[in-house]
Design a protein around this motif. Sequence first.
Motif, PDB file in Angstrom:
ATOM      1  N   GLU A  13     -74.342 -73.204   7.976  1.00 14.94           N
ATOM      2  CA  GLU A  13     -73.510 -74.410   8.044  1.00 14.94           C
ATOM      3  C   GLU A  13     -72.025 -74.071   7.961  1.00 14.94           C
ATOM      4  OE1 GLU A  13     -74.306 -77.428   9.124  1.00 14.94           O
ATOM      5  OE2 GLU A  13     -76.259 -76.494   9.441  1.00 14.94           O
ATOM      6  N   ALA A  16     -71.192 -73.376  11.460  1.00 17.05           N
ATOM      7  CA  ALA A  16     -71.058 -74.625  12.211  1.00 17.05           C
ATOM      8  C   ALA A  16     -69.696 -75.271  11.954  1.00 17.05           C
ATOM      9  CB  ALA A  16     -72.188 -75.582  11.847  1.00 17.05           C
ATOM     10  N   SER A  20     -66.795 -75.759  14.766  1.00 16.31           N
ATOM     11  CA  SER A  20     -66.292 -77.107  15.021  1.00 16.31           C
ATOM     12  C   SER A  20     -64.777 -77.166  14.830  1.00 16.31           C
ATOM     13  CB  SER A  20     -66.995 -78.103  14.102  1.00 16.31           C
ATOM     14  OG  SER A  20     -66.634 -79.414  14.420  1.00 16.31           O
ATOM     15  N   SER A  42     -83.093 -67.694  11.826  1.00 21.51           N
ATOM     16  CA  SER A  42     -83.421 -68.934  12.528  1.00 21.51           C
ATOM     17  C   SER A  42     -82.423 -70.047  12.228  1.00 21.51           C
ATOM     18  CB  SER A  42     -84.844 -69.376  12.200  1.00 21.51           C
ATOM     19  OG  SER A  42     -84.991 -69.603  10.811  1.00 21.51           O
ATOM     20  N   GLN A  46     -80.428 -72.059  15.113  1.00 23.40           N
ATOM     21  CA  GLN A  46     -80.430 -73.517  15.171  1.00 23.40           C
ATOM     22  C   GLN A  46     -79.008 -74.054  15.295  1.00 23.40           C
ATOM     23  OE1 GLN A  46     -82.050 -75.455  11.686  1.00 23.40           O
ATOM     24  NE2 GLN A  46     -82.660 -77.225  12.892  1.00 23.40           N
ATOM     25  N   VAL A  47     -78.078 -73.498  14.530  1.00 28.80           N
ATOM     26  CA  VAL A  47     -76.679 -73.912  14.611  1.00 28.80           C
ATOM     27  C   VAL A  47     -76.124 -73.627  16.004  1.00 28.80           C
ATOM     28  CG1 VAL A  47     -74.342 -73.305  13.832  1.00 28.80           C
ATOM     29  CG2 VAL A  47     -76.121 -73.814  12.168  1.00 28.80           C
ATOM     30  N   HIS A  49     -77.700 -73.393  18.862  1.00 26.33           N
ATOM     31  CA  HIS A  49     -78.284 -74.356  19.807  1.00 26.33           C
ATOM     32  C   HIS A  49     -77.627 -75.731  19.656  1.00 26.33           C
ATOM     33  CE1 HIS A  49     -81.506 -72.549  22.121  1.00 26.33           C
ATOM     34  NE2 HIS A  49     -81.863 -71.858  21.051  1.00 26.33           N
ATOM     35  N   ARG A  50     -77.463 -76.168  18.420  1.00 20.25           N
ATOM     36  CA  ARG A  50     -76.863 -77.482  18.160  1.00 20.25           C
ATOM     37  C   ARG A  50     -75.424 -77.535  18.665  1.00 20.25           C
ATOM     38  NH1 ARG A  50     -77.039 -78.020  12.442  1.00 20.25           N
ATOM     39  NH2 ARG A  50     -74.826 -77.622  12.269  1.00 20.25           N
ATOM     40  N   MET A  51     -74.674 -76.477  18.400  1.00 19.17           N
ATOM     41  CA  MET A  51     -73.283 -76.437  18.846  1.00 19.17           C
ATOM     42  C   MET A  51     -73.202 -76.356  20.373  1.00 19.17           C
ATOM     43  SD  MET A  51     -71.538 -76.893  16.136  1.00 19.17           S
ATOM     44  CE  MET A  51     -69.888 -76.581  16.755  1.00 19.17           C
ATOM     45  N   ARG A  52     -74.114 -75.613  20.978  1.00 20.10           N
ATOM     46  CA  ARG A  52     -74.140 -75.522  22.446  1.00 20.10           C
ATOM     47  C   ARG A  52     -74.364 -76.903  23.054  1.00 20.10           C
ATOM     48  NH1 ARG A  52     -78.378 -74.311  26.287  1.00 20.10           N
ATOM     49  NH2 ARG A  52     -77.423 -73.584  28.203  1.00 20.10           N
ATOM     50  N   ASP A  53     -75.289 -77.664  22.487  1.00 22.20           N
ATOM     51  CA  ASP A  53     -75.542 -79.024  22.966  1.00 22.20           C
ATOM     52  C   ASP A  53     -74.301 -79.899  22.813  1.00 22.20           C
ATOM     53  OD1 ASP A  53     -78.133 -78.276  23.601  1.00 22.20           O
ATOM     54  OD2 ASP A  53     -79.029 -79.240  21.842  1.00 22.20           O
ATOM     55  N   GLN A  54     -73.602 -79.732  21.702  1.00 23.07           N
ATOM     56  CA  GLN A  54     -72.380 -80.505  21.464  1.00 23.07           C
ATOM     57  C   GLN A  54     -71.325 -80.169  22.519  1.00 23.07           C
ATOM     58  OE1 GLN A  54     -70.822 -80.255  17.469  1.00 23.07           O
ATOM     59  NE2 GLN A  54     -68.818 -80.981  18.089  1.00 23.07           N
TER      60      GLN A  54
END
Length: 91
Positions: A13, A16, A20, A42, A46-47, A49-54
């Motif tokens: 986090e 992340a 950001s 992992s 996950q971070v 992947h989440r940031m890539r989507d953002q």
Amino acid sequence: MRVRGPVDVTTAEELARAMSGSSRGGVQSLTVDLTEVTLLASAGVQVLHRMRDQFIGQRQQLSLLAPSGSPAHAVLELVQLPHLDGDGGDG
């Protein structure tokens, strides 16, 4: 932005938040250098992947740099997360 050391449940986090902040919430493109990452667990994946989507949602580019032979490269290959290998190629 350069990341060093382990990226796991205790640091994911923080990564992340740093990503950001460096990209102003994903509205500016960002390159993340994972060369010096010693462990990409992992929670870190996950971070990413989440940031890539953002970034995709904001129509911005997130580039992950993970040279061949690095711990991050092996994990990103395994989870099929697009990245640059530092030799001009995509992983």
